[in-house]
Design a protein around this motif. Structure first.
Motif, PDB file in Angstrom:
ATOM      1  N   SER A  98       0.864  -1.190   0.000  1.00  0.00           N
ATOM      2  CA  SER A  98       0.000   0.000   0.000  1.00  0.00           C
ATOM      3  C   SER A  98       0.894   1.231   0.000  1.00  0.00           C
ATOM      4  O   SER A  98       1.598   1.492   0.975  1.00  0.00           O
ATOM      5  CB  SER A  98      -0.894   0.027   1.244  1.00  0.00           C
ATOM      6  OG  SER A  98      -1.837  -1.016   1.216  1.00  0.00           O
ATOM      7  N   ASN A 118      -2.279  -2.765  -3.416  1.00  0.00           N
ATOM      8  CA  ASN A 118      -3.431  -1.955  -3.020  1.00  0.00           C
ATOM      9  C   ASN A 118      -3.278  -0.597  -3.706  1.00  0.00           C
ATOM     10  O   ASN A 118      -2.413   0.199  -3.337  1.00  0.00           O
ATOM     11  CB  ASN A 118      -3.470  -1.803  -1.503  1.00  0.00           C
ATOM     12  CG  ASN A 118      -4.664  -1.024  -1.015  1.00  0.00           C
ATOM     13  OD1 ASN A 118      -5.775  -1.177  -1.529  1.00  0.00           O
ATOM     14  ND2 ASN A 118      -4.454  -0.184  -0.014  1.00  0.00           N
ATOM     15  N   SER A 139      -6.334  -4.776  -4.988  1.00  0.00           N
ATOM     16  CA  SER A 139      -7.122  -4.097  -3.961  1.00  0.00           C
ATOM     17  C   SER A 139      -7.144  -2.608  -4.284  1.00  0.00           C
ATOM     18  O   SER A 139      -6.221  -2.095  -4.922  1.00  0.00           O
ATOM     19  CB  SER A 139      -6.499  -4.322  -2.576  1.00  0.00           C
ATOM     20  OG  SER A 139      -7.193  -3.611  -1.578  1.00  0.00           O
ATOM     21  N   ARG A 141      -8.009   1.381  -2.622  1.00  0.00           N
ATOM     22  CA  ARG A 141      -8.147   2.146  -1.379  1.00  0.00           C
ATOM     23  C   ARG A 141      -9.272   3.166  -1.523  1.00  0.00           C
ATOM     24  O   ARG A 141      -9.307   3.933  -2.483  1.00  0.00           O
ATOM     25  CB  ARG A 141      -6.821   2.847  -1.065  1.00  0.00           C
ATOM     26  CG  ARG A 141      -6.771   3.468   0.313  1.00  0.00           C
ATOM     27  CD  ARG A 141      -5.356   3.890   0.622  1.00  0.00           C
ATOM     28  NE  ARG A 141      -5.212   4.286   2.014  1.00  0.00           N
ATOM     29  CZ  ARG A 141      -4.045   4.490   2.608  1.00  0.00           C
ATOM     30  NH1 ARG A 141      -2.926   4.340   1.924  1.00  0.00           N
ATOM     31  NH2 ARG A 141      -3.988   4.845   3.869  1.00  0.00           N
ATOM     32  N   HIS A 188      -9.805  -1.466   0.833  1.00  0.00           N
ATOM     33  CA  HIS A 188      -8.986  -0.974   1.942  1.00  0.00           C
ATOM     34  C   HIS A 188      -9.383   0.454   2.251  1.00  0.00           C
ATOM     35  O   HIS A 188      -9.771   1.212   1.357  1.00  0.00           O
ATOM     36  CB  HIS A 188      -7.514  -1.042   1.497  1.00  0.00           C
ATOM     37  CG  HIS A 188      -6.514  -0.418   2.424  1.00  0.00           C
ATOM     38  ND1 HIS A 188      -6.370   0.945   2.575  1.00  0.00           N
ATOM     39  CD2 HIS A 188      -5.575  -0.990   3.215  1.00  0.00           C
ATOM     40  CE1 HIS A 188      -5.394   1.183   3.428  1.00  0.00           C
ATOM     41  NE2 HIS A 188      -4.895   0.029   3.829  1.00  0.00           N
TER      42      HIS A 188
END
Length: 434
Positions: A98, A118, A139, A141, A188
Motif C-alpha cells: 500500500s 493496493n 485491492s 483504497r 482498503h
C-alpha cells in the motif's frame, strides 16, 4: 490516575545498560507475541483473517520474524520495505503493498515478488499497466470524503487526506480492472488515526461493508477481502482506557453478520494493518539523565533526543516517563525533559510532574515501540541509537547496532579531498556498543 508499568525491572535494565550504552530502543518479545495472539483471538470468527503488520511503524527484521511466527503478514509502503519483508520470508500474498505517489520501480518490484497491490488512486491502474502489468488480484483504497464521526464526535477528516479514491472513482476503478482481466478483488480504507475507542473498527467496517455490497451490485466484482487498515490506537496517557480488542472484534462480527452475510458475501476475509497497536506499548526508549539545568524552569537533559523519538517534537505527542527505581516516589518535581538538539521543540516532556531526578537516573519512555526509531534522523549529526530485544527467556539481544560516525559519512564521495579527511576522522572510534 492509573499507572504505567515498565515491562522491565530496574535491575534487568541496569544489566542491559551495562552491556549496551544508552540511549536505545528496547522491545518486549513476550508483549509482542501476546498482542498478536490476542488480535487473532479477537477475529477468530473470520476464517480468512490476517494481520498485515505495518512495517513502517517498526522496520526491523528481527521483530518482523517474531510477527511472522505468530501468523502475521507484512504491509509495505516502499521498495526498501518490500526487500526487507521478502528477506525475512514473507512471500506473495503474505505481503500487502500500500503506497501513494508510487515510483515505477516500487510497482515493478511488487509485481516481481507477486505481492498483493493496493492501489491508492484510479490513475495508478494505467500507470501500473504501463510500468509492469495488471495482476489477477488487486485491492483499491477507498476514501469516503467529508468528516468521519462516531456518535457525533468527529474523529478525523478523510476529505483532507491524500489517500484513496472517491466513491465514484472506486466504482469506475473496479469496472476498469474487471475489463483488464482482474479476477480477485480487495478493498482498503484508513479513516482515523490512533483511536482510543472500541467503536472505530465496527463503524469503519459498516462503511466498507456497505460499499462492498454496492460494488458487487454495480460492477459484478466480488470483494474477497476487506482490509480495515490501522487506526486502533494505544492509551499513551495513564488516565486513558486501553482499547478492548475482543470487544472490537465482536463489534466487527456483528456488522459483518448484519450487512455482508445477507448479501451473500459471508466468505469475505477480514484483514487488519496494525502497526502502532502491535508494537508501541511493547517498546520503549531508554535514556539516561546526564545534565540538570536551573534557569527559568527546571530542565533534565538526556543522552537521547528528538532524533531518537521525534513524536513529541513534531506532534506535541505525550509519552509517559518512568524514572526507574522511583516508581513509588512522589511526583513532586516539575521538569522539562529535553534532548541536546539545537531545537527548542526537542523535549520529551514539558512541565511534567516527576519524582526528583538525579544525574545517572535511567528514564523509561513508554509506548515508543512504533513510529519511534523508524522516524529517526541525523540532524545536528546525531547518530541513530541501537535497538535491543528483551527476549522471552529474559536475555537481551542487540537487533540493530548504534550508528557510528563512519555510517554518517558513508555516503560521501571519499575520492575527494574532503572525503579522505572524513574517512580519516571516522576511523577515530567513538565508544562502541559492547
Amino acid at each position: 490516575m492509573s499507572q504505567k508499568i515498565p515491562f522491565v525491572t530496574k535491575e534487568k535494565l541496569e544489566e542491559i545498560v551495562a552491556k549496551y550504552p544508552t540511549p536505545f530502543h528496547l522491545y518486549d518479545e513476550t508483549g509482542i507475541r501476546r498482542t498478536a495472539r490476542l488480535l487473532y483471538k479477537a477475529f477468530a470468527w473470520n476464517k480468512g483473517f490476517k494481520e498485515y503488520f505495518a512495517v513502517k511503524a517498526t522496520p526491523n527484521p528481527y521483530l518482523l520474524q517474531i510477527l511472522r511466527e505468530e501468523g502475521c503478514g507484512a504491509d509495505c509502503s516502499s521498495y526498501t520495505e518490500l526487500l526487507m519483508s521478502d528477506a525475512v520470508g514473507f512471500k506473495e500474498s503474505e505481503i500487502m503493498f500500500s503506497s501513494n505517489a508510487t515510483p515505477a520501480e516500487d510497482f515493478q518490484l511488487a509485481r516481481k515478488l507477486n505481492v498483493t497491490i493496493n492501489l491508492d488512486d484510479i490513475t495508478h491502474i494505467d500507470f501500473l499497466e504501463k510500468v509492469a502489468d495488471i495482476p489477477d488480484t488487486v485491492s483499491c483504497r477507498y476514501n469516503p470524503g467529508g468528516h468521519f464521526a462516531i456518535a457525533n464526535n468527529i474523529m478525523d477528516n478523510p476529505g483532507d487526506a491524500k489517500y484513496g479514491m472517491t466513491h465514484e472513482q472506486i466504482i469506475e476503478a473496479y469496472k476498469r480492472l474487471l475489463a483488464k482481466g482482474v479476477k480477485h478483488f480487495g478493498m482498503h480504507a484508513f479513516l482515523a488515526s490512533n483511536t482510543v475507542t472500541n467503536d472505530y473498527y465496527p463503524e469503519l467496517a459498516r462503511i466498507l461493508f456497505k460499499v462492498a455490497v454496492e460494488l458487487k451490485e454495480k460492477t459484478g466484482a466480488h470483494i474477497e477481502f476487506i482490509n480495515l487498515s490501522g487506526g486502533i490506537g494505544v492509551a499513551y496517557r495513564p488516565e486513558q482506557q486501553d482499547n478492548d480488542l475482543l470487544a472490537i472484534g465482536e463489534g466487527v462480527r456483528r456488522v459483518y453478520e448484519e450487512i455482508l452475510v445477507p448479501a451473500g458475501m459471508g466468505d469475505v476475509k477480514i484483514f487488519t494493518e496494525l502497526g502502532r497497536f502491535m508494537l508501541a506499548p511493547n517498546g520503549a526508549l531508554v535514556t539516561k539523565a546526564i545534565h540538570q539545568k536551573h534557569t527559568y524552569k527546571e530542565y533534565i537533559g538526556c543522552d537521547a533526543c528528538a532524533a531518537n523519538l521525534m513524536r513529541p517534537a513534531i506532534y506535541g505527542a505525550y509519552h509517559h516517563i518512568t524514572v526507574m527505581g522511583k516508581e513509588n516516589a512522589p511526583c513532586d518535581h516539575k521538569y522539562d525533559v529535553t534532548g541536546g538538539l539545537c531545537e527548542n521543540s526537542d523535549k520529551f516532556a514539558i512541565d511534567r510532574m516527576l519524582p526528583e531526578i538525579e544525574i545517572g537516573d535511567l528514564l523509561f519512555i513508554h509506548d515508543a515501540g512504533a513510529h519511534g526509531f523508524a522516524m529517526g534522523y541525523n540532524y545536528n549529526g546525531k547518530l541513530r541509537s541501537a535497538e535491543i530485544l528483551l527476549q522471552e527467556d529474559g536475555s537481551a539481544k542487540m537487533i540493530r547496532r548504534a550508528e557510528t560516525p563512519a555510517d554518517y559519512f558513508a555516503t560521501f564521495d571519499f575520492s575527494s579531498e574532503y572525503g579522505a579527511k572524513l574517512a580519516e576522522e571516522a576511523a577515530v572510534k567513538m565508544p562502541a556498543s559492547k
